[in-house]
Design a protein around this motif. Structure first.
Motif, PDB file in Angstrom:
ATOM      1  N   PRO A 376       6.021  -3.297  16.583  1.00  0.00           N
ATOM      2  CA  PRO A 376       4.778  -3.632  17.286  1.00  0.00           C
ATOM      3  C   PRO A 376       5.067  -4.399  18.571  1.00  0.00           C
ATOM      4  N   GLY A 377       4.135  -4.306  19.502  1.00  0.00           N
ATOM      5  CA  GLY A 377       4.269  -5.034  20.762  1.00  0.00           C
ATOM      6  C   GLY A 377       4.494  -4.121  21.949  1.00  0.00           C
ATOM      7  N   ARG A 378       5.066  -2.940  21.710  1.00  0.00           N
ATOM      8  CA  ARG A 378       5.262  -1.972  22.782  1.00  0.00           C
ATOM      9  C   ARG A 378       4.951  -0.576  22.267  1.00  0.00           C
ATOM     10  N   ALA A 379       4.294   0.228  23.093  1.00  0.00           N
ATOM     11  CA  ALA A 379       4.093   1.636  22.743  1.00  0.00           C
ATOM     12  C   ALA A 379       5.441   2.330  22.752  1.00  0.00           C
ATOM     13  N   ARG A 380       5.600   3.289  21.858  1.00  0.00           N
ATOM     14  CA  ARG A 380       6.866   4.020  21.799  1.00  0.00           C
ATOM     15  C   ARG A 380       6.633   5.494  22.065  1.00  0.00           C
ATOM     16  N   PHE A 381       7.555   6.086  22.803  1.00  0.00           N
ATOM     17  CA  PHE A 381       7.569   7.524  23.053  1.00  0.00           C
ATOM     18  C   PHE A 381       8.789   8.070  22.327  1.00  0.00           C
ATOM     19  N   VAL A 382       8.542   8.662  21.181  1.00  0.00           N
ATOM     20  CA  VAL A 382       9.617   9.031  20.253  1.00  0.00           C
ATOM     21  C   VAL A 382       9.977  10.493  20.435  1.00  0.00           C
ATOM     22  N   ARG A 383      11.267  10.742  20.627  1.00  0.00           N
ATOM     23  CA  ARG A 383      11.735  12.132  20.722  1.00  0.00           C
ATOM     24  C   ARG A 383      11.627  12.798  19.359  1.00  0.00           C
ATOM     25  N   ALA A 384      11.103  14.016  19.364  1.00  0.00           N
ATOM     26  CA  ALA A 384      10.858  14.701  18.094  1.00  0.00           C
ATOM     27  C   ALA A 384      10.892  16.209  18.289  1.00  0.00           C
ATOM     28  N   THR A 385      11.020  16.908  17.193  1.00  0.00           N
ATOM     29  CA  THR A 385      10.839  18.360  17.195  1.00  0.00           C
ATOM     30  C   THR A 385       9.586  18.673  16.388  1.00  0.00           C
ATOM     31  N   ILE A 386       8.771  19.547  16.923  1.00  0.00           N
ATOM     32  CA  ILE A 386       7.544  19.967  16.240  1.00  0.00           C
ATOM     33  C   ILE A 386       7.592  21.476  16.066  1.00  0.00           C
ATOM     34  N   ARG A 387       7.342  21.922  14.857  1.00  0.00           N
ATOM     35  CA  ARG A 387       7.274  23.358  14.575  1.00  0.00           C
ATOM     36  C   ARG A 387       5.963  23.653  13.857  1.00  0.00           C
ATOM     37  N   THR A 388       5.594  24.900  13.834  1.00  0.00           N
ATOM     38  CA  THR A 388       4.374  25.314  13.142  1.00  0.00           C
ATOM     39  C   THR A 388       4.760  25.947  11.818  1.00  0.00           C
ATOM     40  N   ASP A 389       4.213  25.423  10.707  1.00  0.00           N
ATOM     41  CA  ASP A 389       4.565  25.969   9.394  1.00  0.00           C
ATOM     42  C   ASP A 389       3.741  27.216   9.092  1.00  0.00           C
ATOM     43  N   ARG A 390       3.960  27.773   7.933  1.00  0.00           N
ATOM     44  CA  ARG A 390       3.289  29.023   7.567  1.00  0.00           C
ATOM     45  C   ARG A 390       1.782  28.869   7.485  1.00  0.00           C
ATOM     46  N   GLY A 391       1.332  27.660   7.226  1.00  0.00           N
ATOM     47  CA  GLY A 391      -0.110  27.419   7.149  1.00  0.00           C
ATOM     48  C   GLY A 391      -0.756  27.142   8.486  1.00  0.00           C
ATOM     49  N   GLY A 392       0.056  27.200   9.570  1.00  0.00           N
ATOM     50  CA  GLY A 392      -0.489  26.971  10.893  1.00  0.00           C
ATOM     51  C   GLY A 392      -0.529  25.521  11.318  1.00  0.00           C
ATOM     52  N   LEU A 418       3.518   9.850  20.496  1.00  0.00           N
ATOM     53  CA  LEU A 418       2.859   8.729  21.153  1.00  0.00           C
ATOM     54  C   LEU A 418       2.443   7.722  20.082  1.00  0.00           C
ATOM     55  N   ILE A 419       3.207   6.644  19.982  1.00  0.00           N
ATOM     56  CA  ILE A 419       2.947   5.636  18.955  1.00  0.00           C
ATOM     57  C   ILE A 419       2.461   4.367  19.644  1.00  0.00           C
ATOM     58  N   ASP A 420       1.297   3.891  19.256  1.00  0.00           N
ATOM     59  CA  ASP A 420       0.707   2.747  19.964  1.00  0.00           C
ATOM     60  C   ASP A 420       1.427   1.450  19.613  1.00  0.00           C
ATOM     61  N   ASP A 421       1.075   0.392  20.362  1.00  0.00           N
ATOM     62  CA  ASP A 421       1.816  -0.866  20.252  1.00  0.00           C
ATOM     63  C   ASP A 421       1.474  -1.672  19.018  1.00  0.00           C
ATOM     64  N   ALA A 422       0.542  -1.191  18.194  1.00  0.00           N
ATOM     65  CA  ALA A 422       0.179  -1.926  16.984  1.00  0.00           C
ATOM     66  C   ALA A 422       0.750  -1.301  15.720  1.00  0.00           C
ATOM     67  N   THR A 423       1.381  -0.142  15.840  1.00  0.00           N
ATOM     68  CA  THR A 423       1.837   0.594  14.667  1.00  0.00           C
ATOM     69  C   THR A 423       3.242   0.160  14.253  1.00  0.00           C
TER      70      THR A 423
END
Length: 439
Positions: A376-392, A418-423
């Motif tokens: 907490p205290g700073r927003a974080r921009f986290v590197r990630a991979t996103i894929r679409t599963d069979r259910g869309g 995009l993770i806010d500064d309170a999470t």
């Protein structure tokens, strides 16, 4: 009597120097001395104006913002024409036709695309017609070759056909005077096809911003050369940021790496002002003794340096420099920090210069399949991979490693969470917001 007279000297009135111009008041910091990243972005954007438009060839306008409304001066199609290769006939002449009992019509002409029939089609006759050719007067339908024996002097027709079959009618796509495009529309390949189709070869559009990119640091070496000393690094930032700017629609001039000599850096930036709508630097804006950008930039114009409540990308700089007050965005030097800072601040500025909205990337939602932790205290921009599963559903996985120098992990990612500064914790199965980097 005085022998010599003296003129009374008049002291010139002091001339007040006009106050030095300053940037508008920036966003206030929080109790930790950090500015909110969205407030910082919006403050920067308030000082950016879209570039003035000019007339250009439609091909040069690809990806740019249209600055006029477009009405069609013509109808499309401009005449009734054949949608298929076949015969122009009267539908009534095919009544009762079948494969067992074909109807025979005399072929009295042939019409190629770009030519016009030399006569009116009479009942009981047919004219060969090619796709796109004008339908002759007297014909009310076109029968495709596949339903005939393709005869040259006489043609046998093996099926009944309705009126208006296989005919593209005048104005069935676009009518003369119809408004087709509006100010602010982005010109893509389909738009260019439409413009050319109605006879327009030039449009009024905003040009691509000329973006100058340079990185700083005497330790940097141009890729393709050799590292000759311990401590040297290849210059990845200027290549990466230049590529990001080009992908965002800019015309890019990559200067490359500039050493830590303040005079050289100042002269280099000054020399670039004549061809820049925006200057982007990386490195040299932190708290070190050799942070040369932070030392030189105030000599070039109005600048502001701040700590932003975001990770990565805490140190940031913005200014308006030179006689024309060219915007300059000064990003941190770690590669991932530069990349993220570009997405947060530079990309929106380029899109505003282009006059394209929205300036921000669209936000999508995705479901995590692992726990994601944050401080907490700073927003974080986290590197990630996103894929679409069979259910869309979009499913996200965090790319391992949080350090700002990890180019390998950055390359593997296709999204920034995009993770806010309170999470503090996002549990598996919960929803997160993200920017898709490839969309």
């Amino acid at each position: 009597m005085r022998l010599f007279g003296r003129k009374k000297t008049v002291e010139p009135e002091p001339v007040e120097e006009p106050p030095a111009p300053t940037l508008p008041t920036p966003p206030p910091p929080n109790e930790h001395g950090l500015r909110d990243w969205t407030a910082q972005r919006d403050w920067i954007l308030e000082q950016i104006q879209p570039l003035p438009p000019f007339g250009m060839h439609v091909l040069d306008a690809l990806g740019l913002s249209l600055c006029e409304d477009i009405e069609s001066d013509v109808s499309l199609p401009g005449f009734d024409n054949a949608a298929m290769d076949g015969y122009a006939i009267q539908a009534a002449d095919t009544k009762g036709a079948s494969e067992k009992r074909p109807v025979t019509l005399a072929v009295v002409g042939e019409i190629a695309a770009g030519t016009v029939a030399d006569r009116v089609l009479a009942p009981g006759t047919a004219m060969k017609i090619m796709t796109g050719a004008p339908v002759p007067e007297g014909a009310d339908t076109v029968i495709q070759y596949e339903l005939t024996d393709r005869g040259a002097e006489d043609v046998q027709i093996f099926a009944e056909i309705d009126v208006d079959k296989n005919i593209r009618r005048l104005g069935s796509d676009i009518t003369e005077g119809e408004e087709l495009l509006q100010h602010g529309d982005v010109i893509d390949a389909r738009t260019i096809g439409l413009l050319a189709g109605i006879g327009i070869d030039k449009v009024l559009a905003r040009p691509r911003p000329r973006v100058v990119v340079l990185s700083t640091g005497s330790e940097l070496v141009e890729p393709g050369l050799r590292l000759t000393e311990l401590g040297q690094l290849f210059d990845s930032n200027s290549f990466m940021v230049a590529a990001q700017a080009r992908a965002a629609g800019a015309q890019v001039f990559r200067v490359g790496a500039v050493g830590d000599d303040p005079a050289v850096l100042k002269q280099t930036i000054s020399d670039q002002l004549v061809r820049a709508d925006l200057i982007v630097t990386t490195g040299g804006i932190s708290e070190g003794d050799w942070d040369v950008v932070k030392a030189v930039a105030p000599e070039l114009g109005m600048v502001d340096f701040a700590k932003i409540g975001m990770q990565p990308g805490k140190p940031q700089g913005f200014g308006l420099i030179g006689d024309d007050e060219i915007p300059i965005l000064m990003l941190p030097g770690n590669p991932v920090s530069s990349f993220v800072s570009f997405e947060v601040f530079v990309r929106p500025v380029i899109r505003k210069l282009l006059g394209i909205t929205p300036v921000e990337r669209p936000t999508v939602t995705a479901v995590t399949n692992t726990i994601i932790r944050s401080k907490p205290g700073r927003a974080r921009f986290v590197r990630a991979t996103i894929r679409t599963d069979r259910g869309g559903r979009r499913v996200v996985e965090e790319v391992s490693g949080h350090s700002s120098h990890l180019l390998g992990g950055l390359q593997k990612s296709n999204a920034l969470l995009l993770i806010d500064d309170a999470t503090e914790v996002i549990k598996a199965g919960e929803t997160v917001h993200a920017w898709m980097l490839d969309e």
